[in-house]
Design a protein around this motif. Structure first.
Motif, PDB file in Angstrom:
ATOM      1  N   PRO A 179      -9.941 -37.270   8.963  1.00  0.00           N
ATOM      2  CA  PRO A 179      -9.872 -38.573   8.292  1.00  0.00           C
ATOM      3  C   PRO A 179     -10.055 -39.753   9.235  1.00  0.00           C
ATOM      4  N   GLU A 180      -9.936 -39.519  10.558  1.00  0.00           N
ATOM      5  CA  GLU A 180     -10.076 -40.601  11.519  1.00  0.00           C
ATOM      6  C   GLU A 180     -11.499 -40.735  12.052  1.00  0.00           C
ATOM      7  N   CYS A 181     -12.101 -39.601  12.469  1.00  0.00           N
ATOM      8  CA  CYS A 181     -13.413 -39.675  13.118  1.00  0.00           C
ATOM      9  C   CYS A 181     -14.482 -38.856  12.411  1.00  0.00           C
ATOM     10  N   GLY A 182     -14.092 -38.078  11.421  1.00  0.00           N
ATOM     11  CA  GLY A 182     -15.061 -37.296  10.665  1.00  0.00           C
ATOM     12  C   GLY A 182     -15.464 -35.984  11.297  1.00  0.00           C
ATOM     13  N   ALA A 183     -14.925 -35.646  12.461  1.00  0.00           N
ATOM     14  CA  ALA A 183     -15.263 -34.377  13.108  1.00  0.00           C
ATOM     15  C   ALA A 183     -14.709 -33.208  12.303  1.00  0.00           C
ATOM     16  N   ALA A 184     -15.266 -32.024  12.525  1.00  0.00           N
ATOM     17  CA  ALA A 184     -14.819 -30.830  11.808  1.00  0.00           C
ATOM     18  C   ALA A 184     -13.430 -30.420  12.280  1.00  0.00           C
ATOM     19  N   VAL A 185     -12.534 -30.181  11.322  1.00  0.00           N
ATOM     20  CA  VAL A 185     -11.158 -29.788  11.609  1.00  0.00           C
ATOM     21  C   VAL A 185     -10.908 -28.421  10.990  1.00  0.00           C
ATOM     22  N   PRO A 186     -10.650 -27.384  11.800  1.00  0.00           N
ATOM     23  CA  PRO A 186     -10.317 -26.075  11.225  1.00  0.00           C
ATOM     24  C   PRO A 186      -8.950 -26.121  10.549  1.00  0.00           C
ATOM     25  N   VAL A 187      -8.851 -25.507   9.399  1.00  0.00           N
ATOM     26  CA  VAL A 187      -7.618 -25.516   8.623  1.00  0.00           C
ATOM     27  C   VAL A 187      -7.119 -24.091   8.474  1.00  0.00           C
ATOM     28  N   ASP A 188      -5.913 -23.863   8.949  1.00  0.00           N
ATOM     29  CA  ASP A 188      -5.237 -22.572   8.821  1.00  0.00           C
ATOM     30  C   ASP A 188      -3.844 -22.877   8.299  1.00  0.00           C
ATOM     31  N   ASP A 189      -3.499 -22.319   7.145  1.00  0.00           N
ATOM     32  CA  ASP A 189      -2.234 -22.644   6.506  1.00  0.00           C
ATOM     33  C   ASP A 189      -1.024 -22.327   7.383  1.00  0.00           C
ATOM     34  N   ARG A 190      -1.181 -21.472   8.361  1.00  0.00           N
ATOM     35  CA  ARG A 190      -0.052 -21.099   9.211  1.00  0.00           C
ATOM     36  C   ARG A 190       0.223 -22.119  10.310  1.00  0.00           C
ATOM     37  N   PHE A 191      -0.740 -23.001  10.603  1.00  0.00           N
ATOM     38  CA  PHE A 191      -0.609 -23.894  11.736  1.00  0.00           C
ATOM     39  C   PHE A 191      -0.989 -25.322  11.341  1.00  0.00           C
ATOM     40  N   VAL A 192      -0.656 -26.248  12.233  1.00  0.00           N
ATOM     41  CA  VAL A 192      -0.937 -27.661  12.001  1.00  0.00           C
ATOM     42  C   VAL A 192      -2.445 -27.898  12.056  1.00  0.00           C
ATOM     43  N   ALA A 193      -2.967 -28.622  11.077  1.00  0.00           N
ATOM     44  CA  ALA A 193      -4.378 -29.035  11.107  1.00  0.00           C
ATOM     45  C   ALA A 193      -4.488 -30.306  11.946  1.00  0.00           C
ATOM     46  N   TRP A 194      -5.371 -30.280  12.942  1.00  0.00           N
ATOM     47  CA  TRP A 194      -5.494 -31.433  13.834  1.00  0.00           C
ATOM     48  C   TRP A 194      -6.931 -31.533  14.325  1.00  0.00           C
ATOM     49  N   CYS A 195      -7.272 -32.682  14.878  1.00  0.00           N
ATOM     50  CA  CYS A 195      -8.639 -32.936  15.319  1.00  0.00           C
ATOM     51  C   CYS A 195      -8.713 -32.904  16.837  1.00  0.00           C
TER      52      CYS A 195
END
Length: 434
Positions: free
Chosen positions: A16-32
């Protein structure tokens, strides 16, 4: 166990800040990784308190200086020695213990000479009890944890001896096995026999070569020395901390409480000042000992294993909740079904823990490393920041492994630890499941 697994992510979304691809894994924090969006959602300080806060500030201040020294010297900084600060700390420690001796002497005199007064023996007994509370005490072997001696685990002690030789010291007399995500060394008894505390919560999540690095780090404390671990200086730190807690203000519920708080105000802050001074005099040498112990870990297990150990240490706060989850799940059912569930939970507990911790993906390790740098993370308030320790361990080589931990040796050590592993698995499940 694999040294590092890369878990498959469920999806990818835009930052949401820079538009880069962010991997999403429900077990861990999503971050850029590009802009550090959501890299540190925040957590409460694990070690609150005024004294801990002062020690963290000192750890951060000394950490950068010592890290620079270690990087310049390639991990060969001079061992902890008798410099001016160490000698001053020793003298101050003797003065603290002198107060304890004076309390004991005064207590004896009041009891012996004032026996016919009635009140003096009571005061003397109180002073003797206070002196007993403040006296320096060598650690003892714990009664509640499994203790292994050389005859109980010859292959484990053989491994420890080999690592000790690699880092320039001897082995240990006893190994205490606990469920904690930690490890340590100390001496026990007045004969100062060596003891290693081996926490399965840490040992079981480490790949084989990182276990060698862990042993190298702990034995490195014996090789390089640490004044805060000695009975004189360490006992003085404990005595001052005890004084500080005893003199802590009480909630004012009346005039008497306010009077007591007023009377103890100056002594409390005098004790606090002495404790801070002793920390100033000893923490730099203590942190240098930690960096040297990390260099020992690299020499014994390899530089790669030492840096991997630092990464695993970032997972230590997650081990306790994971064990709690296991025990709570086992205690959800009552009766015979509940007993069967607890027995099943005990079987393979450490293997499941290792599997879950081994499934942490690389992007989560990278996040934890960045969080460590942002917070100045350390194992506790007396250790250097973990990210600086990792950086120095990486700069102190590259070293190949002097001690190898092959499958045959790992299987033999695991067999020797099996009774302790089973007993502690049962304790973990019973303590929470009831």
């Amino acid at each position: 166990m694999e040294s590092r697994r890369t878990a498959e992510t469920t999806s990818v979304r835009g930052c949401p800040e820079c538009g880069a691809a962010v991997p999403v894994d429900d077990r861990f924090v999503a971050w850029c990784a590009a802009c550090d969006w959501n890299v540190d959602p925040g957590a409460p300080d694990p070690e609150p308190g005024r004294i801990a806060a002062v020690r963290r500030r000192l750890a951060h201040a000394y950490g950068e200086q010592l890290a620079a020294e270690m990087e310049q010297s390639g991990g060969r900084s001079r061992p902890v020695g008798r410099d001016a600060a160490t000698v001053s700390a020793f003298v101050l420690s003797l003065m603290v213990h002198g107060v304890t001796v004076m309390l004991a002497v005064a207590g004896v005199l009041l009891v012996v000479l004032g026996w016919d007064t009635g009140i003096q023996p009571v005061l003397g007994a109180l002073l003797l009890g206070l002196a007993a509370l403040l006296r320096p005490r060598p650690p003892r072997l714990p009664k509640e944890a499994p203790v292994l001696y050389r005859a109980d685990a010859p292959r484990l002690f053989e491994l420890i001896d080999e690592v000790g030789t690699a880092v320039g010291t001897a082995g240990v007399h006893a190994v205490v096995v606990t469920p904690a995500a930690n490890a340590g060394v100390t001496t026990y008894g007045w004969r100062a026999r060596r003891m290693m505390v081996l926490g399965l919560g840490l040992w079981e999540i480490l790949p084989p070569q990182e276990r060698v690095a862990l042993l190298g780090h702990e034995l490195g404390h014996f090789a390089h020395g640490d004044t805060r671990r000695g009975i004189v200086t360490g006992g003085a730190v404990d005595a001052l901390a005890t004084w500080f807690h005893m003199l802590a203000p009480i909630p004012p519920c009346g005039l008497l409480d306010r009077f007591v708080n007023a009377v103890t105000f100056l002594p409390r802050w005098a004790v606090y000042g002495l404790l801070v001074l002793l920390d100033h005099l000893t923490l730099r040498a203590s942190q240098r000992a930690e960096y040297l112990a990390d260099a020992s870990a690299a020499r014994a297990g390899s530089t790669q294993a030492a840096t991997g150990l630092m990464d695993r240490m970032l997972l230590m706060p997650a081990v306790g909740p994971e064990l709690l989850r296991e025990s709570v799940a086992a205690g959800m059912r009552g009766g015979p079904a509940g007993r069967e569930a607890r027995e099943r939970a005990e079987q393979g507990l450490w293997e499941r823990l290792a599997q879950r911790m081994g499934a942490v993906p690389e992007h989560e390790y990278e996040r934890l490393r960045r969080v460590a740098a942002l917070r100045g993370h350390s194992v506790d308030s007396t250790h250097p920041p973990t990210h600086l320790r990792r950086r120095c361990a990486a700069a102190s080589g590259p070293y190949p492994a002097q001690v190898t931990y092959d499958e045959e040796r790992a299987a033999a050590v695991a067999q020797e630890l099996a009774p302790a592993r089973a007993a502690l698995a049962g304790r973990v499940i019973r303590d929470y499941a009831g």
